[in-house]
Design a protein around this motif. Structure first.
Motif, PDB file in Angstrom:
ATOM      1  N   VAL A  87       0.841  -1.202   0.000  1.00  0.00           N
ATOM      2  CA  VAL A  87       0.000   0.000   0.000  1.00  0.00           C
ATOM      3  C   VAL A  87       0.876   1.252   0.000  1.00  0.00           C
ATOM      4  CG1 VAL A  87      -1.638   1.363   1.378  1.00  0.00           C
ATOM      5  CG2 VAL A  87      -2.031  -1.088   1.038  1.00  0.00           C
ATOM      6  N   GLY A 144       3.813   1.546  -1.136  1.00  0.00           N
ATOM      7  CA  GLY A 144       4.636   1.613  -2.332  1.00  0.00           C
ATOM      8  C   GLY A 144       6.094   1.259  -2.108  1.00  0.00           C
ATOM      9  N   ARG A 190      -0.129  -3.717  -9.464  1.00  0.00           N
ATOM     10  CA  ARG A 190      -1.350  -3.024  -9.035  1.00  0.00           C
ATOM     11  C   ARG A 190      -2.376  -2.974 -10.154  1.00  0.00           C
ATOM     12  NH1 ARG A 190      -0.656   1.063  -4.553  1.00  0.00           N
ATOM     13  NH2 ARG A 190       1.332   0.512  -3.624  1.00  0.00           N
ATOM     14  N   ASP A 194      -5.705   1.650  -7.226  1.00  0.00           N
ATOM     15  CA  ASP A 194      -5.151   2.330  -6.049  1.00  0.00           C
ATOM     16  C   ASP A 194      -6.058   3.518  -5.764  1.00  0.00           C
ATOM     17  OD1 ASP A 194      -3.658   3.670  -4.120  1.00  0.00           O
ATOM     18  OD2 ASP A 194      -1.756   3.364  -5.149  1.00  0.00           O
ATOM     19  N   THR A 195      -6.906   3.388  -4.757  1.00  0.00           N
ATOM     20  CA  THR A 195      -7.869   4.434  -4.412  1.00  0.00           C
ATOM     21  C   THR A 195      -7.783   4.736  -2.927  1.00  0.00           C
ATOM     22  OG1 THR A 195      -9.699   2.953  -3.807  1.00  0.00           O
ATOM     23  CG2 THR A 195      -9.470   3.507  -6.156  1.00  0.00           C
ATOM     24  N   VAL A 205      -6.318  -0.821  -2.125  1.00  0.00           N
ATOM     25  CA  VAL A 205      -5.401  -1.127  -3.225  1.00  0.00           C
ATOM     26  C   VAL A 205      -5.692  -2.548  -3.684  1.00  0.00           C
ATOM     27  CG1 VAL A 205      -2.964  -1.434  -3.851  1.00  0.00           C
ATOM     28  CG2 VAL A 205      -3.628   0.427  -2.296  1.00  0.00           C
ATOM     29  N   PHE A 248      -4.141  -5.638  -6.201  1.00  0.00           N
ATOM     30  CA  PHE A 248      -2.938  -6.075  -6.903  1.00  0.00           C
ATOM     31  C   PHE A 248      -3.031  -7.579  -7.145  1.00  0.00           C
ATOM     32  CE2 PHE A 248      -2.298  -5.729  -2.364  1.00  0.00           C
ATOM     33  CZ  PHE A 248      -1.802  -6.974  -1.991  1.00  0.00           C
ATOM     34  N   ARG A 272      -6.562   0.342   2.962  1.00  0.00           N
ATOM     35  CA  ARG A 272      -5.338   1.100   3.237  1.00  0.00           C
ATOM     36  C   ARG A 272      -4.873   0.962   4.682  1.00  0.00           C
ATOM     37  NH1 ARG A 272      -2.878   3.945  -0.065  1.00  0.00           N
ATOM     38  NH2 ARG A 272      -3.692   4.229  -2.135  1.00  0.00           N
ATOM     39  N   ARG A 275      -6.857  -3.233 -14.763  1.00  0.00           N
ATOM     40  CA  ARG A 275      -6.836  -1.791 -14.493  1.00  0.00           C
ATOM     41  C   ARG A 275      -7.624  -1.036 -15.566  1.00  0.00           C
ATOM     42  NH1 ARG A 275      -2.041  -0.797 -15.390  1.00  0.00           N
ATOM     43  NH2 ARG A 275      -1.182  -1.559 -13.448  1.00  0.00           N
TER      44      ARG A 275
END
Length: 140
Positions: free
Chosen positions: A10, A12, A18, A21-22, A26, A28, A44, A133
């Protein structure tokens, strides 16, 4: 949590393929997917299991899971998805995560015995992440 793999993803600091990512979470690719395109969705904040997720975060988190579950068949040509959460037992990383697994009739998945597969390369994994995505972006 500094020792949590998913918190590191999360943040990074640990790479992942991924798909989304909001603010709510996240998504992935699972590195040991049941089927290629298997996505993990995590909130998160660090919470160990579903019962620890604050009620105020439930609508946003599950709306994100719902979006991913809609995007996976669209992106990958599967007929549907299997959506699951383990709480403590069979939870390899103690951070709440929801599995969104592409499913097609006759795919061989029976009950809760999940065979695992591997991506042939990082490029192949990235291509699956990109496809989901793109489908997610189109569903906004």
């Amino acid at each position: 949590m500094p020792d949590c793999l998913f918190c590191s993803i999360v943040a990074g600091t640990v790479p992942a393929f991924r798909v989304v990512d909001t603010e709510e979470g996240v998504g992935f690719l699972d590195i040991r997917p049941v089927f290629k395109g298997h996505v993990l969705v995590v909130p998160r904040p660090h919470v160990s299991q579903l019962t620890d997720l604050p009620a105020a975060l439930l609508p946003g988190y599950f709306a994100l899971v719902q979006r991913v579950a809609a995007a996976v068949p669209s992106a990958l040509g599967s007929q549907g998805t299997f959506v699951a959460i383990n709480n403590v037992v069979s939870q390899s990383v103690p951070h709440l995560h929801t599995h969104v697994v592409p499913r097609t009739k006759g795919d061989g998945l029976r009950g809760f015995f999940w065979p695992r597969t591997k991506y042939a390369s990082d490029e192949e994994a990235q291509s699956y992440a990109d496809r989901v995505r793109i489908a997610l972006d189109g569903a906004l």
